[in-house]
Design a protein around this motif. Structure first.
Motif, PDB file in Angstrom:
ATOM      1  N   ILE A 197       0.842  -1.191   0.000  1.00 51.92           N
ATOM      2  CA  ILE A 197       0.000   0.000   0.000  1.00 51.92           C
ATOM      3  C   ILE A 197       0.877   1.241   0.000  1.00 51.92           C
ATOM      4  N   ASP A 198       0.639   2.122  -0.965  1.00 51.22           N
ATOM      5  CA  ASP A 198       1.284   3.433  -1.005  1.00 51.22           C
ATOM      6  C   ASP A 198       0.225   4.497  -0.746  1.00 51.22           C
ATOM      7  N   SER A 199       0.579   5.474   0.104  1.00 43.63           N
ATOM      8  CA  SER A 199      -0.400   6.521   0.409  1.00 43.63           C
ATOM      9  C   SER A 199       0.125   7.926   0.160  1.00 43.63           C
ATOM     10  N   SER A 200       1.382   8.040  -0.301  1.00 46.49           N
ATOM     11  CA  SER A 200       1.937   9.366  -0.557  1.00 46.49           C
ATOM     12  C   SER A 200       1.212  10.044  -1.713  1.00 46.49           C
ATOM     13  N   ALA A 201       0.944  11.333  -1.548  1.00 41.74           N
ATOM     14  CA  ALA A 201       0.325  12.109  -2.625  1.00 41.74           C
ATOM     15  C   ALA A 201       1.306  12.356  -3.762  1.00 41.74           C
ATOM     16  N   ARG A 202       2.586  12.207  -3.470  1.00 38.74           N
ATOM     17  CA  ARG A 202       3.614  12.442  -4.483  1.00 38.74           C
ATOM     18  C   ARG A 202       3.859  11.153  -5.261  1.00 38.74           C
ATOM     19  N   THR A 203       3.825  11.263  -6.578  1.00 37.36           N
ATOM     20  CA  THR A 203       4.119  10.096  -7.410  1.00 37.36           C
ATOM     21  C   THR A 203       5.562  10.090  -7.873  1.00 37.36           C
ATOM     22  N   SER A 204       6.254  11.230  -7.743  1.00 32.48           N
ATOM     23  CA  SER A 204       7.684  11.272  -8.036  1.00 32.48           C
ATOM     24  C   SER A 204       8.383  11.962  -6.870  1.00 32.48           C
ATOM     25  N   GLY A 205       9.560  11.494  -6.549  1.00 35.27           N
ATOM     26  CA  GLY A 205      10.300  12.079  -5.441  1.00 35.27           C
ATOM     27  C   GLY A 205       9.800  11.664  -4.076  1.00 35.27           C
ATOM     28  N   SER A 206       8.934  10.666  -4.024  1.00 35.17           N
ATOM     29  CA  SER A 206       8.385  10.217  -2.740  1.00 35.17           C
ATOM     30  C   SER A 206       9.356   9.264  -2.051  1.00 35.17           C
ATOM     31  N   ILE A 207       9.738   9.592  -0.831  1.00 35.55           N
ATOM     32  CA  ILE A 207      10.632   8.726  -0.061  1.00 35.55           C
ATOM     33  C   ILE A 207       9.913   7.443   0.340  1.00 35.55           C
ATOM     34  N   SER A 208       8.667   7.554   0.782  1.00 35.05           N
ATOM     35  CA  SER A 208       7.948   6.352   1.231  1.00 35.05           C
ATOM     36  C   SER A 208       7.719   5.388   0.075  1.00 35.05           C
ATOM     37  N   ARG A 209       7.430   5.912  -1.119  1.00 34.76           N
ATOM     38  CA  ARG A 209       7.250   5.033  -2.287  1.00 34.76           C
ATOM     39  C   ARG A 209       8.565   4.345  -2.660  1.00 34.76           C
ATOM     40  N   GLN A 210       9.643   5.097  -2.605  1.00 35.59           N
ATOM     41  CA  GLN A 210      10.953   4.534  -2.900  1.00 35.59           C
ATOM     42  C   GLN A 210      11.267   3.372  -1.960  1.00 35.59           C
ATOM     43  N   LEU A 211      10.921   3.539  -0.697  1.00 35.32           N
ATOM     44  CA  LEU A 211      11.263   2.523   0.295  1.00 35.32           C
ATOM     45  C   LEU A 211      10.302   1.332   0.278  1.00 35.32           C
ATOM     46  N   THR A 212       9.019   1.569  -0.006  1.00 34.87           N
ATOM     47  CA  THR A 212       8.129   0.403  -0.134  1.00 34.87           C
ATOM     48  C   THR A 212       8.531  -0.426  -1.346  1.00 34.87           C
ATOM     49  N   ALA A 213       8.949   0.243  -2.430  1.00 34.56           N
ATOM     50  CA  ALA A 213       9.410  -0.488  -3.620  1.00 34.56           C
ATOM     51  C   ALA A 213      10.653  -1.315  -3.304  1.00 34.56           C
ATOM     52  N   ALA A 214      11.550  -0.764  -2.480  1.00 38.24           N
ATOM     53  CA  ALA A 214      12.749  -1.508  -2.078  1.00 38.24           C
ATOM     54  C   ALA A 214      12.369  -2.730  -1.258  1.00 38.24           C
ATOM     55  N   PHE A 215      11.381  -2.565  -0.385  1.00 36.26           N
ATOM     56  CA  PHE A 215      10.924  -3.717   0.406  1.00 36.26           C
ATOM     57  C   PHE A 215      10.339  -4.789  -0.495  1.00 36.26           C
ATOM     58  N   VAL A 216       9.468  -4.380  -1.428  1.00 34.19           N
ATOM     59  CA  VAL A 216       8.830  -5.344  -2.331  1.00 34.19           C
ATOM     60  C   VAL A 216       9.883  -6.109  -3.132  1.00 34.19           C
ATOM     61  N   GLU A 217      10.870  -5.404  -3.631  1.00 31.72           N
ATOM     62  CA  GLU A 217      11.925  -6.040  -4.419  1.00 31.72           C
ATOM     63  C   GLU A 217      12.658  -7.112  -3.601  1.00 31.72           C
ATOM     64  N   GLN A 218      13.025  -6.769  -2.371  1.00 32.96           N
ATOM     65  CA  GLN A 218      13.739  -7.731  -1.533  1.00 32.96           C
ATOM     66  C   GLN A 218      12.828  -8.885  -1.102  1.00 32.96           C
ATOM     67  N   TRP A 219      11.576  -8.564  -0.834  1.00 34.41           N
ATOM     68  CA  TRP A 219      10.626  -9.597  -0.412  1.00 34.41           C
ATOM     69  C   TRP A 219      10.391 -10.596  -1.542  1.00 34.41           C
ATOM     70  N   GLN A 220      10.227 -10.089  -2.772  1.00 33.75           N
ATOM     71  CA  GLN A 220      10.018 -10.979  -3.911  1.00 33.75           C
ATOM     72  C   GLN A 220      11.239 -11.861  -4.170  1.00 33.75           C
ATOM     73  N   ALA A 221      12.431 -11.327  -3.933  1.00 34.05           N
ATOM     74  CA  ALA A 221      13.649 -12.119  -4.129  1.00 34.05           C
ATOM     75  C   ALA A 221      13.695 -13.307  -3.168  1.00 34.05           C
ATOM     76  N   LYS A 222      13.063 -13.144  -2.015  1.00 37.27           N
ATOM     77  CA  LYS A 222      13.064 -14.230  -1.027  1.00 37.27           C
ATOM     78  C   LYS A 222      11.793 -15.071  -1.082  1.00 37.27           C
ATOM     79  N   ASN A 223      10.833 -14.646  -1.898  1.00 33.74           N
ATOM     80  CA  ASN A 223       9.558 -15.372  -2.015  1.00 33.74           C
ATOM     81  C   ASN A 223       9.228 -15.530  -3.498  1.00 33.74           C
ATOM     82  N   ALA A 224      10.038 -16.305  -4.186  1.00 33.97           N
ATOM     83  CA  ALA A 224       9.880 -16.474  -5.633  1.00 33.97           C
ATOM     84  C   ALA A 224       8.493 -17.004  -5.972  1.00 33.97           C
TER      85      ALA A 224
END
Length: 202
Positions: A7-34
């Motif tokens: 879930i992303d809730s930031s109003a910013r679609t570019s330059g959002s720190i929270s979006r950048q970090l949720t995407a990083a989590f998803v990437e790492q989570w998917q790597a461990k949950n193929a």
């Protein structure tokens, strides 16, 4: 199969720190949950309607007693609850707006906190029904709120953690990136620290 609700809730679609970090989590989570499933809910690009009297009426009417209008009105809320209940893990990006989470995230909470579905009332009080899940809450904020004079105004993480506990989600990790309005070096340090937290959590 494992399922992640992102879930992303930031109003910013570019330059959002929270979006950048949720995407990083998803990437790492998917790597461990193929092969696992990811459900992405973007509350900025697809905002949810706020609660109305009609929707409250549908919530508190048993399914068999709902009018056709109520049955139609509650469909979106039912879908959101189904997404939540299907997930094993949640990652929620939460920027701080005026000391609190965005209103878009509060709208999501209002749709998924449903008596009889995600919690129930008992003689000894409410009991959460969305148990057995892990939640990672990624908080971003411009100032420093974890300690110092602004600490008393840190309602952001406390609110989300308390709300999730109400529906039975008590395994909650807070990842904090703060001071992101204090210059490029502060942003760099905050993001690097949050990424380390994410790697440890995953």
């Amino acid at each position: 199969m494992s399922t992640l609700l992102h879930i992303d809730s930031s109003a910013r679609t570019s330059g959002s720190i929270s979006r950048q970090l949720t995407a990083a989590f998803v990437e790492q989570w998917q790597a461990k949950n193929a092969g696992a499933k990811v459900i992405h809910r973007d509350l900025a690009s697809d905002p949810l309607p706020h609660i109305t009297e009609a929707l409250l009426g549908a919530y508190f009417t048993p399914p068999e007693g709902r009018s056709p209008e109520q049955a139609e009105l509650i469909k979106q809320s039912d879908q959101l609850v189904d997404e939540l209940l299907a997930a094993d893990t949640l990652v929620i990006g939460v920027p701080m707006y005026n000391f609190a989470p965005p209103s878009t995230l509060k709208a999501w909470i209002d749709h998924v906190f449903r008596a009889g579905r995600t919690f129930r009332y008992t003689e000894t009080g409410p009991v959460g029904l969305a148990t057995g899940k892990k939640a990672v809450i990624i908080l971003s904020r411009g100032g420093m709120y974890s300690q110092g004079p602004m600490e008393a105004l840190d309602f952001q993480g406390k609110y989300i953690k308390s709300a999730l506990a109400f529906i039975g989600i008590t395994d909650v990790e807070l990842v904090v990136a703060e001071g992101v309005a204090m210059g490029e070096e502060a942003v760099k340090n905050a993001v690097a620290g949050a990424r380390q937290q994410i790697s440890a959590v995953v």
